[in-house]
Write an enzyme that holds these catalytic residues in place. Structure first.
Site, PDB file in Angstrom:
ATOM      1  N   VAL A  52     -11.336  -3.512   3.300  1.00 46.52           N
ATOM      2  CA  VAL A  52     -11.194  -4.603   4.362  1.00 46.52           C
ATOM      3  C   VAL A  52     -11.142  -3.828   5.579  1.00 46.52           C
ATOM      4  CG1 VAL A  52      -9.453  -6.372   5.090  1.00 46.52           C
ATOM      5  CG2 VAL A  52      -9.948  -5.769   2.845  1.00 46.52           C
ATOM      6  N   HIS A 283       8.590  -6.783 -14.184  1.00 44.26           N
ATOM      7  CA  HIS A 283       8.711  -7.174 -12.980  1.00 44.26           C
ATOM      8  C   HIS A 283       8.790  -6.079 -12.052  1.00 44.26           C
ATOM      9  CE1 HIS A 283      11.028 -10.678 -15.569  1.00 44.26           C
ATOM     10  NE2 HIS A 283       9.624 -10.749 -15.450  1.00 44.26           N
ATOM     11  N   GLY A 316       4.397  -9.825  -5.210  1.00 40.80           N
ATOM     12  CA  GLY A 316       5.649  -9.372  -5.617  1.00 40.80           C
ATOM     13  C   GLY A 316       5.856  -8.115  -4.909  1.00 40.80           C
TER      14      GLY A 316
END
Length: 345
Positions: A52, A283, A316
């Site tokens: 990017v 998680h 996240g």
């Protein structure tokens, strides 16, 4: 408002996490992505972003060049497009890995030095308990239908898998404990020799998914990791603040023992947990967290990356604490707020 695709009701088969086969689960292709396509959004599937680059380093509001390659084909030729803005939303292992690469190669040199820091594991352990009762069938129902709050910092979810989802047992060894490799090997072998018939049944006779639940233990107690890119582009981790994450958590051990006694079960865990005490997490969070400035975080309170215009992190990796529970709704709420803020600009 009824604009989504036709859906079916849940039949409680337990297959929520391995893939709903009955068109009942609320997945991205049936909500956000489906509605986005209806609004004209083009989705480029099976593509990996590799670079990017600001079109104008003096004024990044001019936009960015985004380079990508196929993530599935053998010959990975690159393509590119330009965009006024970019949202990084690849989860911790995708977003943080890419941001570290872009900072190192100089594509986005103004990225905060906090990239890759404050990674959290939700202080989790995952222990599977296989019942020796041949008449029991725990595979029916919602994949996660209950949560137990044992104190202000601790939560336990009981997770099930649908009948036939037995592959996981090949990755498991008898549950062990200890502070180093040899004590853990001793404890694991002792368990196997004490209960050879039970572990033989767990691995070779009983249907694993029908007799087994996974106890997902989580805590809000804080400890962090640092992620860095290795020499060959992989990720390396080191301990940040607090104690190193460990699978030896007394509260988890107590709950596992109590549940095993109730169901006449034997506990197993992922191999690295049993052998080395390295905990697993469902998680993983952080690595591009919010902060008041670039010294404290990678993004501001509106999810915008410090130092750049129209560049955001919304996944996240933005979470800056252990919630101690499944973070999906937290991530969703922050994501919807961030998109509302972008929409108001």
């Amino acid at each position: 408002e009824g604009n989504g695709p036709k859906r079916a009701g849940c039949i409680f088969c337990g297959g929520c996490m391995t893939g709903c086969r009955h068109n009942a689960k609320n997945t991205l292709d049936k909500n956000y992505l489906y509605l986005a396509q209806k609004l004209g959004v083009e989705i480029l599937a099976e593509q990996e972003v590799v670079n990017v680059i600001p079109l104008n380093t003096e004024n990044t509001s001019d936009g960015y060049r985004v380079e990508l390659k196929s993530s599935t084909s053998f010959f990975k030729s690159k393509t590119a497009f330009t965009s006024k803005g970019v949202i990084f939303s690849g989860g911790v292992l995708g977003t943080v890995k890419l941001l570290l690469k872009l900072k190192r190669k100089g594509s986005l040199p103004l990225l905060s030095p906090k990239v890759g820091q404050d990674v959290r594991t939700n202080n989790e352990t995952l222990v599977s308990v296989s019942s020796m009762d041949k008449n029991i069938d725990v595979s029916k129902g919602l994949a996660i239908g209950s949560i137990l709050h044992t104190d202000d910092n601790t939560h336990l979810e009981v997770c099930r898998y649908s009948e036939g989802s037995d592959f996981w047992k090949l990755l498991h060894l008898p549950h062990s404990k200890g502070t180093s490799f040899f004590p853990r090997i001793y404890f694991m072998l002792r368990q196997m020799f004490r209960f050879p018939v039970s572990y033989f049944k767990a691995y070779w006779i009983n249907s694993w998914s029908k007799s087994t639940v996974v106890l997902l233990f989580m805590q809000t107690i804080d400890s962090t990791l640092h992620f860095k890119r290795g020499l060959f582009g992989g990720m390396r981790s080191s301990v940040g603040r607090g104690k190193a994450p460990s699978s030896d958590i007394p509260e988890s051990e107590e709950l596992t023992k109590g549940f095993s006694n109730i169901v006449n079960g034997k506990p197993t865990t992922f191999s690295l947990e049993s052998l080395a005490g390295i905990p697993s997490t469902a998680h993983i969070l952080g690595g591009a967290v919010m902060g008041r400035n670039e010294k404290e975080g990678v993004i501001d309170k509106n999810n915008k990356i410090f130092g750049y215009e129209n560049l955001y992190v919304i996944d996240g990796s933005m979470i800056s604490a252990n919630p101690g529970v499944n973070p999906s709704l937290t991530i969703t709420a922050i994501a919807e707020r961030a998109m509302d803020m972008i929409g108001d600009v």
